[in-house]
Design a protein around this motif. Structure first.
Motif, PDB file in Angstrom:
ATOM      1  N   ALA A 281       0.949  -1.112   0.256  1.00 10.79           N
ATOM      2  CA  ALA A 281      -0.066  -0.197  -0.081  1.00 10.79           C
ATOM      3  C   ALA A 281       0.937   1.419   0.008  1.00 10.79           C
ATOM      4  CB  ALA A 281      -0.778   0.049   1.315  1.00 10.79           C
ATOM      5  N   ALA A 282       2.005   1.283   0.720  1.00 11.12           N
ATOM      6  CA  ALA A 282       2.876   2.373   0.846  1.00 11.12           C
ATOM      7  C   ALA A 282       3.611   2.704  -0.750  1.00 11.12           C
ATOM      8  CB  ALA A 282       4.030   2.176   1.851  1.00 11.12           C
ATOM      9  N   LEU A 283       3.914   1.552  -1.197  1.00 11.20           N
ATOM     10  CA  LEU A 283       4.281   1.712  -2.771  1.00 11.20           C
ATOM     11  C   LEU A 283       3.164   2.410  -3.660  1.00 11.20           C
ATOM     12  CD1 LEU A 283       5.974  -1.522  -3.302  1.00 11.20           C
ATOM     13  CD2 LEU A 283       7.021   0.534  -3.020  1.00 11.20           C
ATOM     14  N   GLY A 284       1.930   1.786  -3.270  1.00 13.52           N
ATOM     15  CA  GLY A 284       0.799   2.749  -4.215  1.00 13.52           C
ATOM     16  C   GLY A 284       0.733   4.215  -3.846  1.00 13.52           C
ATOM     17  N   SER A 285       0.881   4.525  -2.258  1.00 10.96           N
ATOM     18  CA  SER A 285       0.724   5.866  -2.100  1.00 10.96           C
ATOM     19  C   SER A 285       1.709   6.798  -2.707  1.00 10.96           C
ATOM     20  CB  SER A 285       0.683   5.881  -0.524  1.00 10.96           C
ATOM     21  OG  SER A 285      -0.169   5.466  -0.099  1.00 10.96           O
ATOM     22  N   PHE A 286       3.084   6.267  -2.761  1.00  9.39           N
ATOM     23  CA  PHE A 286       3.845   6.810  -3.368  1.00  9.39           C
ATOM     24  C   PHE A 286       3.756   7.325  -4.777  1.00  9.39           C
ATOM     25  CE2 PHE A 286       7.926   6.829  -6.181  1.00  9.39           C
ATOM     26  CZ  PHE A 286       8.920   7.685  -5.540  1.00  9.39           C
ATOM     27  N   ARG A 287       3.245   6.382  -5.678  1.00  6.83           N
ATOM     28  CA  ARG A 287       2.799   6.472  -6.923  1.00  6.83           C
ATOM     29  C   ARG A 287       1.872   7.702  -7.168  1.00  6.83           C
ATOM     30  NH1 ARG A 287       2.745  -0.072  -7.508  1.00  6.83           N
ATOM     31  NH2 ARG A 287       5.127  -0.049  -7.839  1.00  6.83           N
ATOM     32  N   ASP A 288       0.925   7.656  -5.939  1.00  7.40           N
ATOM     33  CA  ASP A 288      -0.162   8.700  -5.836  1.00  7.40           C
ATOM     34  C   ASP A 288       0.466  10.118  -5.446  1.00  7.40           C
ATOM     35  OD1 ASP A 288      -1.999   6.985  -6.793  1.00  7.40           O
ATOM     36  OD2 ASP A 288      -2.689   6.266  -4.783  1.00  7.40           O
ATOM     37  N   GLY A 289       1.668  10.301  -5.106  1.00  6.92           N
ATOM     38  CA  GLY A 289       2.174  11.580  -4.599  1.00  6.92           C
ATOM     39  C   GLY A 289       2.498  11.730  -3.031  1.00  6.92           C
ATOM     40  N   ASP A 290       2.534  10.685  -2.427  1.00  5.10           N
ATOM     41  CA  ASP A 290       3.015  10.935  -0.929  1.00  5.10           C
ATOM     42  C   ASP A 290       3.789   9.640  -0.623  1.00  5.10           C
ATOM     43  OD1 ASP A 290       2.906  11.013   1.553  1.00  5.10           O
ATOM     44  OD2 ASP A 290       0.806  10.366   2.114  1.00  5.10           O
ATOM     45  N   ALA A 291       5.226  10.372  -0.323  1.00  8.51           N
ATOM     46  CA  ALA A 291       6.315   9.585   0.084  1.00  8.51           C
ATOM     47  C   ALA A 291       6.246   9.252   1.455  1.00  8.51           C
ATOM     48  CB  ALA A 291       7.590  10.059  -0.134  1.00  8.51           C
ATOM     49  N   GLY A 292       5.245   9.709   2.286  1.00  9.39           N
ATOM     50  CA  GLY A 292       5.223   9.435   3.648  1.00  9.39           C
ATOM     51  C   GLY A 292       5.179   7.941   3.887  1.00  9.39           C
ATOM     52  N   PRO A 293       4.210   7.160   3.570  1.00 13.50           N
ATOM     53  CA  PRO A 293       4.011   5.859   4.090  1.00 13.50           C
ATOM     54  C   PRO A 293       5.139   4.997   3.742  1.00 13.50           C
ATOM     55  CG  PRO A 293       1.826   6.562   3.107  1.00 13.50           C
ATOM     56  CD  PRO A 293       3.034   7.659   3.037  1.00 13.50           C
ATOM     57  N   ILE A 294       5.848   5.197   2.654  1.00 14.77           N
ATOM     58  CA  ILE A 294       7.189   4.333   2.289  1.00 14.77           C
ATOM     59  C   ILE A 294       8.116   4.551   3.137  1.00 14.77           C
ATOM     60  CG2 ILE A 294       8.059   5.598   0.330  1.00 14.77           C
ATOM     61  CD1 ILE A 294       7.757   1.733   0.665  1.00 14.77           C
ATOM     62  N   VAL A 295       8.281   5.956   3.500  1.00 16.48           N
ATOM     63  CA  VAL A 295       9.331   6.423   4.410  1.00 16.48           C
ATOM     64  C   VAL A 295       9.235   5.738   5.680  1.00 16.48           C
ATOM     65  CG1 VAL A 295      10.512   8.393   5.470  1.00 16.48           C
ATOM     66  CG2 VAL A 295      10.156   8.501   3.383  1.00 16.48           C
ATOM     67  N   ARG A 296       7.956   6.026   6.137  1.00 19.89           N
ATOM     68  CA  ARG A 296       7.897   5.431   7.558  1.00 19.89           C
ATOM     69  C   ARG A 296       7.969   3.859   7.659  1.00 19.89           C
ATOM     70  NH1 ARG A 296       2.982   8.678   6.491  1.00 19.89           N
ATOM     71  NH2 ARG A 296       3.783  10.836   7.068  1.00 19.89           N
ATOM     72  N   GLU A 297       7.450   3.261   6.558  1.00 23.97           N
ATOM     73  CA  GLU A 297       7.629   1.584   6.445  1.00 23.97           C
ATOM     74  C   GLU A 297       8.973   1.479   6.549  1.00 23.97           C
ATOM     75  OE1 GLU A 297       5.633  -1.863   6.518  1.00 23.97           O
ATOM     76  OE2 GLU A 297       5.090   0.178   6.562  1.00 23.97           O
ATOM     77  N   PHE A 298       9.978   1.782   5.786  1.00 19.46           N
ATOM     78  CA  PHE A 298      11.349   1.660   5.990  1.00 19.46           C
ATOM     79  C   PHE A 298      11.887   2.039   7.099  1.00 19.46           C
ATOM     80  CE2 PHE A 298      11.082   0.529   1.688  1.00 19.46           C
ATOM     81  CZ  PHE A 298      12.501  -0.255   1.437  1.00 19.46           C
ATOM     82  N   ALA A 299      11.553   3.208   7.997  1.00 16.97           N
ATOM     83  CA  ALA A 299      11.850   3.336   9.277  1.00 16.97           C
ATOM     84  C   ALA A 299      11.337   2.369  10.268  1.00 16.97           C
ATOM     85  CB  ALA A 299      11.406   4.809   9.804  1.00 16.97           C
ATOM     86  N   ARG A 300      10.361   1.783  10.231  1.00 14.51           N
ATOM     87  CA  ARG A 300       9.650   0.700  11.111  1.00 14.51           C
ATOM     88  C   ARG A 300      10.595  -0.407  10.629  1.00 14.51           C
ATOM     89  NH1 ARG A 300       5.099   0.942   9.124  1.00 14.51           N
ATOM     90  NH2 ARG A 300       4.041   2.240  10.780  1.00 14.51           N
ATOM     91  N   ALA A 301      10.742  -0.792   9.629  1.00  9.44           N
ATOM     92  CA  ALA A 301      11.358  -2.102   9.120  1.00  9.44           C
ATOM     93  C   ALA A 301      12.973  -1.947   9.632  1.00  9.44           C
ATOM     94  CB  ALA A 301      11.422  -2.094   7.729  1.00  9.44           C
TER      95      ALA A 301
END
Length: 412
Positions: A281-301
């Motif tokens: 879902a974070a990859l999808g958000s990035f394509r839609d114009g929001d890098a927030g979810p993927i940045v948080r996902e990598f921080a969490r990971a």
């Protein structure tokens, strides 16, 4: 007090361009599917990120800083625990790399056990998934080996190392950008009903060049750079197969390139594996114009990787020390001492492995394995035939417990 909503990290979204699709093999599909997949479709066009300026909230900045600190501490912990000149530090990197590769492959529904993976490394396993995951190990190894100069060429080398182990793959596809349209999701005969249609293949070289320019920058927080580079790579989807695994190998290459970690591999994919739906879902958000979810996902990971990875290092070192105690009666120059640290990275061994990797003669290798068996360090699991294999069950127990812990986190 309610938790504040996550703030967007704006990035230019993908745009789209229209092409016409004609099913390539209509005789292989139903007439209804051919009708659905005949006509115009929209392929993504990645936005340039080479000059992207991240606008990150204070909360997200603190999150990234904390995760980065934990990754650095994990790397230092491995060095402190073993010592930078310890002969097991290299094998420790090997086992962490293999653990990372297994987790990355599991995200793609490719599962195998630590035992099958170790057997495949010495040519004794015949499980197709294990052999495929070995390809991922090779890609991760290439990612670290080529980290000093991340380029389109090094990305191709990672993909080639990955795919040459893939059963049934056309070798001509390994290490080459795709020359046709690919998509993700439904659509057997074409992309018109797909969830995501990757950029047209004519755009791949330009998009990869732009990505490499972004990776080369020194003014972006490393974890943000890793997360955004990974998301952009997955959006480009430059290969017919293996994009996810190559993209996660690229993440390792960037971490090493930026000097965030140097002595070990970081099992970030284990952290992503905890919630794959959130990751996709974070990859999808990035394509839609929001890098927030993927940045948080990598921080969490990264936090998960640092915490679980540190425990994994400690548990493996405990096994190493327990074995050392059992070997206290051996002469200091016994070949078995040379074998011991290698067991961390390769807990299943045969004489061929010891002769090719450690340079022992065949008889010396056999004596070392027999000595370790007599002392209770190893067990022979293959009988007395031609293909004799010895295993360190304690190390396998640690690796199995690590994998089970990640599964429990995922289930929770």
């Amino acid at each position: 007090m309610p938790k504040p909503a996550n703030v967007r990290i704006p990035v230019d979204p993908v745009s789209f361009e229209t092409f016409d699709w004609q099913p390539r093999a209509p005789e292989m599909c139903t007439r209804a599917e051919v009708a659905r997949q005949t006509g115009p479709y929209e392929a993504a066009v990645t936005a340039s990120i080479a000059g992207w300026a991240p606008h990150i909230s204070g909360e997200d900045s603190a999150d990234v800083e904390d995760a980065t600190r934990q990754l650095v501490e994990f790397d230092k912990h491995a060095q402190r625990t073993l010592g930078t000149n310890h002969p097991a530090l290299g094998p420790m990197t090997a086992i962490l790399l293999r653990t990372e590769s297994a987790s990355s492959s599991q995200i793609e529904q490719l599962t195998t056990s630590a035992e099958q993976l170790a057997l495949a490394e010495i040519g004794e396993g015949d499980k197709a998934n294990a052999l495929t995951v070995i390809g991922n190990v090779r890609a991760m190894e290439a990612a670290l080996r080529l980290a000093d100069d991340i380029s389109g060429r090094s990305i191709l080398a990672m993909h080639k190392a990955l795919m040459l182990q893939q059963p049934g793959l056309d070798p001509a596809e390994a290490g080459h950008f795709r020359v046709g349209q690919v998509w993700v999701g439904p659509g057997e005969a074409g992309p018109r009903t797909a969830d995501f249609v990757a950029p047209h293949h004519d755009r791949i070289h330009g998009a990869i060049d732009d990505l490499v320019k972004f990776i080369s920058r020194q003014d972006v927080s490393v974890l943000v750079q890793v997360a955004v580079s990974h998301a952009q790579f997955e959006t480009i989807h430059p290969f017919p197969d293996g994009n996810g695994r190559t993209g996660r190998a690229l993440a390792q290459s960037i971490l090493r390139n930026k000097g965030l970690v140097g002595s070990t591999a970081v099992p970030i994919s284990a952290g992503l594996l905890v919630d794959t739906q959130r990751y996709f879902a974070a990859l999808g958000s990035f394509r839609d114009g929001d890098a927030g979810p993927i940045v948080r996902e990598f921080a969490r990971a990264s936090r998960i990787a640092a915490t679980t990875g540190s425990k994994l290092v400690d548990d493996l070192v405990t096994q190493l020390e327990s074995s050392r105690t059992k070997m206290s009666r051996l002469r200091a120059d016994a070949a078995a001492w040379k074998v011991l640290p290698a067991l961390i990275g390769q807990p299943a061994m045969n004489t061929r492995y010891l002769t090719t990797e450690l340079g022992l003669g065949e008889m010396a290798a056999l004596r070392a394995l027999d000595s370790l068996t007599d002392l209770g360090v190893l067990v022979e699991v293959s009988g007395r035939g031609r293909h004799r294999v010895w295993q360190h069950r304690g190390i396998f127990d640690v690796l199995d417990a690590y994998a089970a812990g990640i599964r429990r986190m995922s289930a929770g």
